[in-house]
Design an enzyme around this catalytic site. Sequence first.
Site, mmCIF file in Angstrom:
data_model
loop_
_atom_site.group_PDB
_atom_site.id
_atom_site.type_symbol
_atom_site.label_atom_id
_atom_site.label_comp_id
_atom_site.label_asym_id
_atom_site.label_seq_id
_atom_site.Cartn_x
_atom_site.Cartn_y
_atom_site.Cartn_z
ATOM 1 N N GLU A 1 11.442 73.745 71.230
ATOM 2 C CA GLU A 1 12.375 72.725 71.088
ATOM 3 C C GLU A 1 13.784 73.144 71.097
ATOM 4 O O GLU A 1 14.431 73.434 70.183
ATOM 5 C CB GLU A 1 12.066 71.915 69.864
ATOM 6 C CG GLU A 1 10.516 71.288 69.728
ATOM 7 C CD GLU A 1 10.669 70.143 68.766
ATOM 8 O OE1 GLU A 1 10.053 69.073 69.315
ATOM 9 O OE2 GLU A 1 10.859 70.523 67.579
ATOM 10 N N GLU B 1 14.993 70.598 62.354
ATOM 11 C CA GLU B 1 15.565 69.868 60.974
ATOM 12 C C GLU B 1 15.412 70.537 59.835
ATOM 13 O O GLU B 1 16.156 70.505 59.050
ATOM 14 C CB GLU B 1 15.209 68.576 61.158
ATOM 15 C CG GLU B 1 15.756 67.633 62.590
ATOM 16 C CD GLU B 1 14.867 66.529 63.047
ATOM 17 O OE1 GLU B 1 13.935 66.153 62.436
ATOM 18 O OE2 GLU B 1 15.298 66.181 64.284
ATOM 19 N N LYS C 1 8.697 61.974 61.879
ATOM 20 C CA LYS C 1 9.920 62.214 61.132
ATOM 21 C C LYS C 1 9.967 61.246 59.803
ATOM 22 O O LYS C 1 8.862 60.649 59.551
ATOM 23 C CB LYS C 1 11.322 62.187 61.858
ATOM 24 C CG LYS C 1 11.121 63.144 63.128
ATOM 25 C CD LYS C 1 12.431 63.518 63.787
ATOM 26 C CE LYS C 1 12.415 64.382 64.843
ATOM 27 N NZ LYS C 1 13.393 64.754 65.756
ATOM 28 N N SER D 1 13.782 65.009 73.399
ATOM 29 C CA SER D 1 14.051 63.972 74.411
ATOM 30 C C SER D 1 13.035 63.499 75.336
ATOM 31 O O SER D 1 13.411 63.342 76.570
ATOM 32 C CB SER D 1 15.460 63.967 74.931
ATOM 33 O OG SER D 1 16.289 63.735 73.798
ATOM 34 N N ASN E 1 5.997 63.594 66.340
ATOM 35 C CA ASN E 1 6.557 63.562 64.927
ATOM 36 C C ASN E 1 7.254 62.432 64.801
ATOM 37 O O ASN E 1 8.420 62.237 65.227
ATOM 38 C CB ASN E 1 7.216 64.979 65.324
ATOM 39 C CG ASN E 1 8.200 65.128 64.010
ATOM 40 O OD1 ASN E 1 7.964 64.703 62.983
ATOM 41 N ND2 ASN E 1 9.244 66.016 64.421
ATOM 42 N N HIS F 1 10.248 73.333 62.082
ATOM 43 C CA HIS F 1 10.993 72.236 62.929
ATOM 44 C C HIS F 1 12.758 72.770 62.667
ATOM 45 O O HIS F 1 12.918 72.991 61.583
ATOM 46 C CB HIS F 1 10.783 70.864 62.553
ATOM 47 C CG HIS F 1 11.373 69.848 63.606
ATOM 48 N ND1 HIS F 1 12.668 69.537 63.454
ATOM 49 C CD2 HIS F 1 10.868 69.130 64.663
ATOM 50 C CE1 HIS F 1 12.971 68.505 64.628
ATOM 51 N NE2 HIS F 1 11.869 68.428 65.084
ATOM 52 N N GLY G 1 16.547 64.567 69.848
ATOM 53 C CA GLY G 1 17.137 63.185 69.602
ATOM 54 C C GLY G 1 18.381 62.952 70.333
ATOM 55 O O GLY G 1 19.482 62.118 69.982
ATOM 56 N N GLY H 1 11.311 60.461 68.973
ATOM 57 C CA GLY H 1 11.807 59.142 69.225
ATOM 58 C C GLY H 1 10.719 58.325 70.039
ATOM 59 O O GLY H 1 10.506 57.333 69.470
HETATM 60 P P1 PGA Z 1 13.022 63.652 70.089
HETATM 61 O O1 PGA Z 1 12.424 64.677 68.987
HETATM 62 O O2 PGA Z 1 11.965 63.389 70.852
HETATM 63 O O3 PGA Z 1 13.554 62.405 69.526
HETATM 64 O O4 PGA Z 1 14.080 64.559 70.885
HETATM 65 C C1 PGA Z 1 11.539 65.866 69.370
HETATM 66 C C2 PGA Z 1 11.473 66.540 67.976
HETATM 67 O O5 PGA Z 1 12.165 66.783 67.266
HETATM 68 O O6 PGA Z 1 10.045 67.036 67.665
#
Ligand code: PGA
Length: 252
Positions: free
Chosen positions: A169, A99, A11, A215, A9, A97, A175, A237
């Site tokens: 998640e 976010e 983003k 993460s 992803n 998601h 993140g 990330g």
């Molecule tokens: P992250 O994000 O690997 O940066 O923690 C995962 C996600 O939001 O799908």
Amino acid sequence: MRKRIVAGNWKMNTSIEDGSKLAEEVSKLVLDLGNTDIGVAIAPPFTHLATIANIIDSEKVCLAAQNCASEESGAYTGEVSASMLKKLGVDAVIIGHSERRSYFKEDHATLTKKVNLVLKHNMKLIFCCGEVLDERDQGIQNDIVKKQLEESLFHLSAEEMDNCRIAYEPVWAIGTGRTASPEQAQEMHAFIRSLVKTKYGDSVAESTTILYGGSCKPSNASELFSNPDVDGGLIGGAALKADDFVGIVKSF
Ligand code: PGA
């Protein structure tokens, strides 16, 4: 055997130049892996999808979108519909998601409409769920995830569940560099599978892919993926570097 998947992803990251380069590198590295039964997907920003559809080999890398509109078409300024995505060559859409839920106030009803449109247009669904830190501290993470699944996913038929992947998640791990422990991930994934089993029966539960996100990186992926109910990852990330992303694919 259920499908094991690693999905990236991106983003709101990368210019079209950088994104194209990243897609090319991922494609090449995945090709170098040779025959593998691990599904690989990337979800670049909307603006990159048409270009990247022509860069990747869709047999090897699945093109995914990070979101879609909750309506079919019409006067919804700034929105991108599921049918538009499908026409571009998109095969899967991430819905729910955290976010989107928190910054864009997407509620259960909105998510339900999006889930239905993704499936209606013959794409796969990656449905995200997960609790925030305060909910984990209160010990109510199972209730939260159960509600998210019941309100926006469990109206689907067993046949529709075939095209649905669930991504757990924990919001406190996204993140933040703070990954769920392999035990925490396994515990929640087993719980999610038990919910799918109660609702749809054994065979759907056994064939539903459940991804972990938060993460996840090359150094912790194999420990997470070695759990019986963790079928891969949704990577943020670490999906922005081709070597790291494909390193995670290799860690199976
Ligand atoms: P992250 O994000 O690997 O940066 O923690 C995962 C996600 O939001 O799908």
